[in-house]
Design a protein around this motif. Structure first.
Motif, PDB file in Angstrom:
ATOM      1  N   UNK A  88       6.034  10.713 -21.409  1.00 27.69           N
ATOM      2  CA  UNK A  88       7.312  10.052 -21.181  1.00 27.69           C
ATOM      3  C   UNK A  88       8.480  11.009 -21.398  1.00 27.69           C
ATOM      4  N   UNK A  89       8.418  11.785 -22.473  1.00 29.93           N
ATOM      5  CA  UNK A  89       9.507  12.717 -22.769  1.00 29.93           C
ATOM      6  C   UNK A  89       9.617  13.791 -21.697  1.00 29.93           C
ATOM      7  N   UNK A  90       8.489  14.226 -21.168  1.00 29.34           N
ATOM      8  CA  UNK A  90       8.502  15.236 -20.117  1.00 29.34           C
ATOM      9  C   UNK A  90       9.134  14.685 -18.845  1.00 29.34           C
ATOM     10  N   UNK A  91       8.797  13.461 -18.497  1.00 23.50           N
ATOM     11  CA  UNK A  91       9.420  12.840 -17.318  1.00 23.50           C
ATOM     12  C   UNK A  91      10.929  12.735 -17.516  1.00 23.50           C
ATOM     13  N   UNK A  92      11.349  12.350 -18.721  1.00 25.06           N
ATOM     14  CA  UNK A  92      12.768  12.231 -19.005  1.00 25.06           C
ATOM     15  C   UNK A  92      13.485  13.556 -18.933  1.00 25.06           C
ATOM     16  N   UNK A  93      12.798  14.619 -19.360  1.00 24.17           N
ATOM     17  CA  UNK A  93      13.420  15.946 -19.363  1.00 24.17           C
ATOM     18  C   UNK A  93      13.522  16.537 -17.959  1.00 24.17           C
ATOM     19  N   UNK A  94      12.526  16.301 -17.120  1.00 24.14           N
ATOM     20  CA  UNK A  94      12.480  16.922 -15.798  1.00 24.14           C
ATOM     21  C   UNK A  94      13.057  16.062 -14.678  1.00 24.14           C
ATOM     22  N   UNK A  95      13.173  14.753 -14.885  1.00 27.92           N
ATOM     23  CA  UNK A  95      13.591  13.864 -13.792  1.00 27.92           C
ATOM     24  C   UNK A  95      14.608  12.834 -14.255  1.00 27.92           C
ATOM     25  N   UNK A  96      15.508  13.244 -15.142  1.00 24.98           N
ATOM     26  CA  UNK A  96      16.463  12.291 -15.715  1.00 24.98           C
ATOM     27  C   UNK A  96      17.307  11.607 -14.646  1.00 24.98           C
ATOM     28  N   UNK A  97      17.697  12.333 -13.616  1.00 17.75           N
ATOM     29  CA  UNK A  97      18.560  11.757 -12.571  1.00 17.75           C
ATOM     30  C   UNK A  97      17.877  10.614 -11.837  1.00 17.75           C
ATOM     31  N   UNK A  98      16.588  10.743 -11.622  1.00 21.93           N
ATOM     32  CA  UNK A  98      15.869   9.765 -10.797  1.00 21.93           C
ATOM     33  C   UNK A  98      15.372   8.540 -11.553  1.00 21.93           C
ATOM     34  N   UNK A  99      15.024   8.703 -12.819  1.00 20.22           N
ATOM     35  CA  UNK A  99      14.228   7.691 -13.506  1.00 20.22           C
ATOM     36  C   UNK A  99      14.858   6.305 -13.525  1.00 20.22           C
ATOM     37  N   UNK A 100      16.176   6.211 -13.483  1.00 24.19           N
ATOM     38  CA  UNK A 100      16.819   4.902 -13.487  1.00 24.19           C
ATOM     39  C   UNK A 100      16.933   4.295 -12.086  1.00 24.19           C
ATOM     40  N   UNK A 101      16.461   5.024 -11.078  1.00 25.86           N
ATOM     41  CA  UNK A 101      16.693   4.575  -9.705  1.00 25.86           C
ATOM     42  C   UNK A 101      15.469   4.727  -8.816  1.00 25.86           C
ATOM     43  N   UNK A 102      14.303   4.342  -9.334  1.00 24.30           N
ATOM     44  CA  UNK A 102      13.081   4.367  -8.524  1.00 24.30           C
ATOM     45  C   UNK A 102      12.408   2.992  -8.513  1.00 24.30           C
ATOM     46  N   UNK A 103      13.187   1.940  -8.663  1.00 20.55           N
ATOM     47  CA  UNK A 103      12.613   0.594  -8.706  1.00 20.55           C
ATOM     48  C   UNK A 103      12.137   0.162  -7.332  1.00 20.55           C
ATOM     49  N   UNK A 104      11.309  -0.858  -7.322  1.00 17.07           N
ATOM     50  CA  UNK A 104      10.813  -1.406  -6.059  1.00 17.07           C
ATOM     51  C   UNK A 104      11.944  -2.008  -5.239  1.00 17.07           C
ATOM     52  N   UNK A 105      12.907  -2.638  -5.893  1.00 17.73           N
ATOM     53  CA  UNK A 105      14.046  -3.196  -5.166  1.00 17.73           C
ATOM     54  C   UNK A 105      14.812  -2.097  -4.434  1.00 17.73           C
ATOM     55  N   UNK A 106      15.051  -0.979  -5.107  1.00 20.06           N
ATOM     56  CA  UNK A 106      15.780   0.112  -4.461  1.00 20.06           C
ATOM     57  C   UNK A 106      14.975   0.693  -3.303  1.00 20.06           C
ATOM     58  N   UNK A 107      13.671   0.840  -3.475  1.00 21.55           N
ATOM     59  CA  UNK A 107      12.831   1.350  -2.395  1.00 21.55           C
ATOM     60  C   UNK A 107      12.835   0.395  -1.206  1.00 21.55           C
ATOM     61  N   UNK A 108      12.855  -0.918  -1.467  1.00 18.58           N
ATOM     62  CA  UNK A 108      12.904  -1.899  -0.377  1.00 18.58           C
ATOM     63  C   UNK A 108      14.242  -1.822   0.362  1.00 18.58           C
ATOM     64  N   UNK A 109      15.310  -1.581  -0.362  1.00 20.14           N
ATOM     65  CA  UNK A 109      16.617  -1.438   0.292  1.00 20.14           C
ATOM     66  C   UNK A 109      16.649  -0.160   1.137  1.00 20.14           C
TER      67      UNK A 109
END
Length: 539
Positions: free
Chosen positions: A207-228
């Protein structure tokens, strides 16, 4: 196996018409995401009253008019170029990183297509094999774009888009190959506090590695956003309505699209359906029971064959399960060689994933029997390791695709975690072991990983009704290990225009997997818009 199995179509080594390719369902990896599905209701929700009188959130449709802030995205033009296999074209599409703040930056999404071979085309047919984390573009180029029926490919431009955070679309990045090897080999049935601490430590590190390497994306990869994002693609392709075939987790994407844009639903096939109304604990328990159902079918078949290493004729599925569990315990204490260049041995975790991988498709049962025979009788773990590596999408160079990273990122954002502490897992272990004596303990502990995710979940369990949508075909397989049949029944009931098509059989998903009855029903729907009759069942 610290993560719930990605919900994808099964991976196959041979190619036959319409049969799915495999990772995007066998797809996957039991290791990085406990939540597993369901979309965030950030787009808005209404409430439906259940039979018990309780209020239940329902995904609300978005306004029909496109907000002015999104107009530049809907009006963009794609620059297509030849790519990959002959006949395919690729392009890059832009979408807002944050739909609530379109001026906060873009996310670049990879798109691919293969033009219709006929003159009287019906439009585009978007395909998604599931995951979350499966590459739709790889699926299109390696299977759907060449393996779907000729009449479908003649009438539709075959199109795929890797969802945000997946593969070619600004992938979520976390651990490197060596770190992933350690992660996948960690014991997920801890016997003492030391092993529990080690497992929790691996979840935290991931989890910490994902947060460190992909902080910009992690809040915006939901299924709702992908459907939009899918609706922007629909508009950019010039289609007034979305035609779509989604498998496994891809059914959640498709159903979410229908809930958000019911008036833009064309011909939607949701194969191996997910139930968005379930919380993550219920999802995980149901899937645990689903893998047990699949294993029972494998066991019954195995003992009738001369090459079954788990028991001969007359052995019961329970006895087969006991023998497999005993073998797993031996591997936990004494891992066996695999011949792997990096020196990996086969322990309990990798062996369990190898067995689970074969549960997605009964065509893999022979391979599993051979792998188990080699491991149990010759101390050769190469066969089970190969199944596990396929599941995790690890290549011979020790490199992993981002399947497991994206899988965790989407799942942990879409639903609150099933468990938030090891103590909660221990409390519910008996229920998981009741659901599956063979896999229950490992799958219970795998459900802990979202507890340490650096981003709080934005979604919640909810119904999807999509009132006003055209008929939507929901496909369920009665002994599906990854998406239990009752999920398809539930989604078909929720959707105001849902039509359930049932395959009585084994394996994950049904379209293109050998049933002429299923294939002809879905092909007819895609070609002329007529859904299968009510109550249609195939075998």
């Amino acid at each position: 196996m610290h993560t719930w199995p990605p919900l994808r179509r099964p991976r196959r080594t041979s190619r036959t018409p319409i049969r799915s390719r495999a990772t995007t369902r066998v797809a996957g990896a039991l290791l990085t995401a406990a939540a597993m599905l369901v979309s965030a209701c950030s787009a808005g929700s209404s409430m439906t009253t259940t039979s018990s009188g309780a209020a239940e959130p329902t995904l609300a449709a978005l306004p029909r008019a496109t907000p002015s802030a999104l107009a530049p995205y809907y009006d963009q033009h794609l620059s297509w170029r030849a790519c990959g296999v002959a006949g395919f074209q690729c392009a890059t599409m832009k979408a807002p990183l944050d739909y609530a703040n379109a001026g906060a930056g873009d996310v670049k999404l990879a798109v691919a297509r293969k033009a219709a071979t006929g003159k009287d085309r019906l439009g585009s047919l978007l395909v998604n094999p599931g995951g979350p984390g499966g590459s739709a573009i790889s699926y299109l180029q390696q299977y759907a774009g060449i393996g779907y029926p000729a009449e479908i490919r003649a009438m539709y431009d075959m199109v795929a888009m890797d969802p945000r955070g997946v593969s070619r679309s600004e992938p979520v990045e976390c651990l490197d190959g060596r770190q992933m090897d350690t992660f996948t080999e960690t014991d997920t049935t801890p016997d003492d506090q030391r092993e529990t601490n080690e497992l929790v430590g691996q979840f935290r590190k991931f989890a910490e590695s994902c947060g460190a390497h992909s902080a910009r994306l992690l809040r915006h990869v939901s299924t709702v956003e992908a459907a939009r994002d899918m609706d922007i693609l629909r508009a950019v392709l010039g289609d007034p309505k979305l035609n779509y075939v989604g498998a496994s987790y891809g059914t959640l994407l498709g159903a979410t699209y229908a809930g958000l844009f019911p008036d833009r639903v064309g011909r939607l096939v949701l194969d191996g359906a997910v139930d968005p109304s379930l919380d993550s604990l219920r999802v995980n328990l149901d899937q645990t029971a689903g893998f047990e159902t699949a294993f029972q079918a494998f066991a019954k078949d195995c003992v009738r064959r001369s090459d079954c290493p788990l028991g001969g004729k007359g052995a019961t599925p329970a006895q087969v399960g006991d023998r497999l569990k005993a073998f797993f315990r031996e591997l936990d204490a004494h891992p066996i060689p695999t011949g792997d260049a990096s020196g990996r041995k086969l322990g309990e975790s990798l062996a369990t994933i190898g067995v689970i991988a074969a549960m997605y498709d009964q065509a893999s049962w022979g391979q599993l029997r051979q792998a188990l025979t080699s491991a149990m009788r010759k101390d050769d773990g190469a066969g089970l390791l190969a199944l596990s590596d396929s599941y995790y999408e690890r290549n011979a160079k020790g490199q992993y695709s981002n399947l497991m990273m994206a899988n965790a990122a989407v799942n942990c954002l879409d639903l609150p975690p099933a468990f938030t502490s090891p103590q909660q897992v221990e409390k519910d272990l008996p229920e998981f072991e009741k659901a599956s004596p063979v896999f229950g303990a490992g799958l219970a502990w795998a459900s802990l990983n979202c507890a340490y995710w650096p981003v709080k979940a934005t979604g919640e369990p909810h119904r999807i009704e999509a009132k006003g949508a055209a008929p939507i075909v929901v496909v369920g397989t009665t002994r599906d290990p990854a998406t239990p049949y009752r999920w398809a029944q539930s989604l078909a009931r929720q959707l105001s225009s849902g039509r359930l098509l049932t395959f009585v059989g084994d394996g994950h998903t049904a379209y293109g997997r050998g049933s002429a009855c299923i294939d002809s029903a879905i092909n007819a729907y895609l070609l002329n818009g007529t859904p299968p009759p009510v109550g249609k069942r195939c075998s």
